[in-house]
Motif scaffolding. Structure first.
Motif, short mmCIF file in Angstrom:
data_model
loop_
_atom_site.label_atom_id
_atom_site.label_comp_id
_atom_site.label_asym_id
_atom_site.label_seq_id
_atom_site.Cartn_x
_atom_site.Cartn_y
_atom_site.Cartn_z
N SER A 195 0.64 -1.24 0.04
CA SER A 195 -0.08 0.15 -0.17
C SER A 195 0.93 1.26 -0.12
O SER A 195 1.99 1.11 0.34
N ARG A 251 -9.68 -1.52 -1.26
CA ARG A 251 -8.64 -1.21 -2.00
C ARG A 251 -9.30 0.06 -2.96
O ARG A 251 -10.46 0.09 -3.38
N HIS A 303 -5.88 9.92 1.25
CA HIS A 303 -5.51 9.27 -0.01
C HIS A 303 -4.67 8.15 0.30
O HIS A 303 -3.37 8.34 0.77
N GLN A 304 -4.95 6.76 -0.08
CA GLN A 304 -4.20 5.70 0.00
C GLN A 304 -4.66 4.58 -0.76
O GLN A 304 -5.99 4.36 -0.77
N THR A 305 -3.88 3.95 -1.26
CA THR A 305 -4.27 2.78 -2.52
C THR A 305 -4.94 1.84 -1.82
O THR A 305 -5.97 1.24 -2.34
N ARG A 306 -4.55 1.30 -0.44
CA ARG A 306 -5.20 0.34 0.21
C ARG A 306 -5.18 0.41 1.54
O ARG A 306 -4.10 0.71 2.29
N PHE A 317 -2.84 8.38 -9.00
CA PHE A 317 -2.40 8.60 -7.62
C PHE A 317 -1.11 9.05 -7.38
O PHE A 317 -0.74 9.93 -6.72
N ASP A 318 -0.27 8.35 -8.28
CA ASP A 318 1.28 8.89 -8.20
C ASP A 318 1.75 10.31 -8.54
O ASP A 318 2.80 10.57 -7.95
N TYR A 359 -6.71 5.50 -8.91
CA TYR A 359 -5.85 4.54 -8.60
C TYR A 359 -6.00 3.39 -9.68
O TYR A 359 -7.05 2.82 -9.85
#
Length: 331
Positions: free
Chosen positions: A12, A41, A109-112, A306-307, A330
Motif C-alpha cells: 500500500s 482497495r 489518500h491511500q491505495t489500500r 495517484f502517483d 487508482y
C-alpha cells in the motif's frame, strides 16, 4: 480460513503532507483483516480545495489541531500528516455482506487500507464510484442548508462557485419557487451554474436583497459581498473556514440597521435543527443518495493518477481557477 480472517496484502501507499506546500508518497502497511474489519482497495479519491489545501499550506491554527483531525489521520499538525476524507473503493476482505462491494470511506489518500466495517458506506444503486468522491462535499452542502433553513419561494444568493457552493445552489434550486443566484469572479463558471439550474452573476451584477445568502468563496472579500447582498433581517451563512488567516469585516454602516444575522456552518456537527434525529451516518447516506443525478458529473473537472498527487496538490495550491473537484484515480 474464513474470508474475514484472510491475510491482507501489505502493499500500500499513502500521500503525506510533510511540510507546508510539500507532499510525498510513502509506503503504508495494511496488516491482517480481523473480524469486524474490512480491507478496501481504493478506486478514486477527491481533494477538498478548502480544508485540505489549508492543511497542505500549513495554515491550521494550533487551537484547532485536535478539532481538525480527520478520521484515520496519521501524524499531527502541522505535519508530517496523512490527511484527506473522500475515498471510494472496493472491499477486498471483510464480512460477506460487504465483500466485493463499492464503498465510500472518510479516509486519507491511500491505495489500500484497513478500517472497521462500520466506517465504510455502501454506494447506493445508481451512484458510480467515480462520482461518489463528491459525497463529503454533498454532506457539507446538506448540513449548510439545514443551518440556513430556506423556505419555499426564498430568493437565495450563493457567493462562491466552488464545489460546495455549487452543490448548495443545486440543492436549493430544486426547492419550489426558490430563485438561486451564484456569484463568482470566474466567468467561465457560469456554464456549470446554469447546468445545475441556478443563475450566474459577477460581483458587480449580483442582485441585492436576498432572503438568504450563503458564503462559500473562502475569501474575506466574498463575505463582505455576502453581507452587502442580504435583505432586511436576512441570514448570511458563513461556510468558509479561513484557518489561521485573519478576517476583517465592516460591521458598521447598515449592518445593524438591517438587523442581519451572521451564522456559521460546519459539517463536524449535525445541524442543530436535525441533531435529535439524524446521526452522522444517516446524513452521509443521504448525501450519497443525492449523488444519483448525472448532472453532478459536471463538478468533477479534473483527474490524475495517484502517483501524481503531490504535484496535483502543488498545482491546486497555486490557484487552478478552472478546476472544481479534482479526482485522483487508482489503478
Amino acid at each position: 480460513m474464513p474470508a474475514h480472517r484472510t491475510r491482507a496484502s501489505t502493499e500500500s501507499q499513502a500521500c503525506w503532507i510533510t511540510a507546508p506546500n510539500r507532499a510525498e508518497i510513502r509506503p503504508a502497511t495494511v496488516g491482517e483483516c480481523a473480524p469486524g474489519e474490512v480491507v478496501v482497495r481504493a478506486l478514486h479519491s477527491g481533494i477538498s480545495r478548502g480544508t485540505e489545501l489549508l492543511v497542505y499550506r500549513g495554515q491550521v491554527p494550533p487551537s484547532e489541531f485536535e478539532r481538525m483531525r480527520a478520521p484515520f489521520q496519521e501524524g499531527d499538525f502541522p505535519g508530517p500528516v496523512k490527511y484527506g476524507y473522500a475515498s471510494v473503493g472496493i472491499v477486498e476482505q471483510g464480512p460477506p455482506a460487504l465483500q466485493d462491494r463499492h464503498v465510500f470511506c472518510l479516509h486519507p489518500h491511500q491505495t489500500r487500507y484497513r478500517v472497521p466495517a462500520d466506517a465504510v458506506h455502501l454506494l447506493p444503486e445508481g451512484v458510480p464510484a467515480a462520482r461518489a468522491v463528491l459525497a463529503a462535499n454533498m454532506e457539507t452542502a446538506v448540513n449548510a442548508l439545514w443551518d440556513a433553513a430556506p423556505r419555499v419561494g426564498d430568493r437565495m444568493a450563493v457567493v462562491g462557485g466552488g464545489v460546495v457552493g455549487l452543490l448548495v445552489a443545486w440543492l436549493a434550486a430544486r426547492m419550489p419557487g426558490c430563485e438561486v443566484e451564484v456569484i463568482d469572479t470566474h466567468a467561465p463558471r457560469g456554464a456549470v451554474v446554469e447546468r445545475l439550474g441556478a443563475s450566474f452573476a459577477s460581483p458587480a451584477t449580483a442582485r441585492p436583497d436576498a432572503d438568504i445568502v450563503i458564503h462559500a468563496s473562502g475569501h474575506p472579500e466574498g463575505l463582505a459581498l455576502a453581507l452587502a447582498l442580504a435583505a432586511f433581517e436576512a441570514t448570511v451563512l458563513e461556510m468558509s473556514w479561513y484557518g489561521s488567516q485573519p478576517v476583517s469585516l465592516r460591521l458598521g454602516e447598515a449592518f445593524h440597521a438591517r438587523r442581519l444575522v451572521l451564522k456559521s456552518s460546519q459539517v463536524g456537527q449535525v445541524a442543530a435543527a436535525q441533531r435529535a434525529r439524524w446521526t452522522h451516518r444517516r446524513r452521509l447516506m443521504l448525501a450519497l443518495q443525492l449523488l444519483r443525478e448525472p448532472v453532478l458529473d459536471a463538478l468533477i473537472t479534473d483527474s490524475a493518477p495517484f502517483d501524481e498527487l503531490p504535484q496535483v496538490l502543488a498545482r491546486l495550491a497555486r490557484g487552478a481557477p478552472d478546476t472544481l473537484c479534482q479526482r485522483i484515480d487508482y489503478s
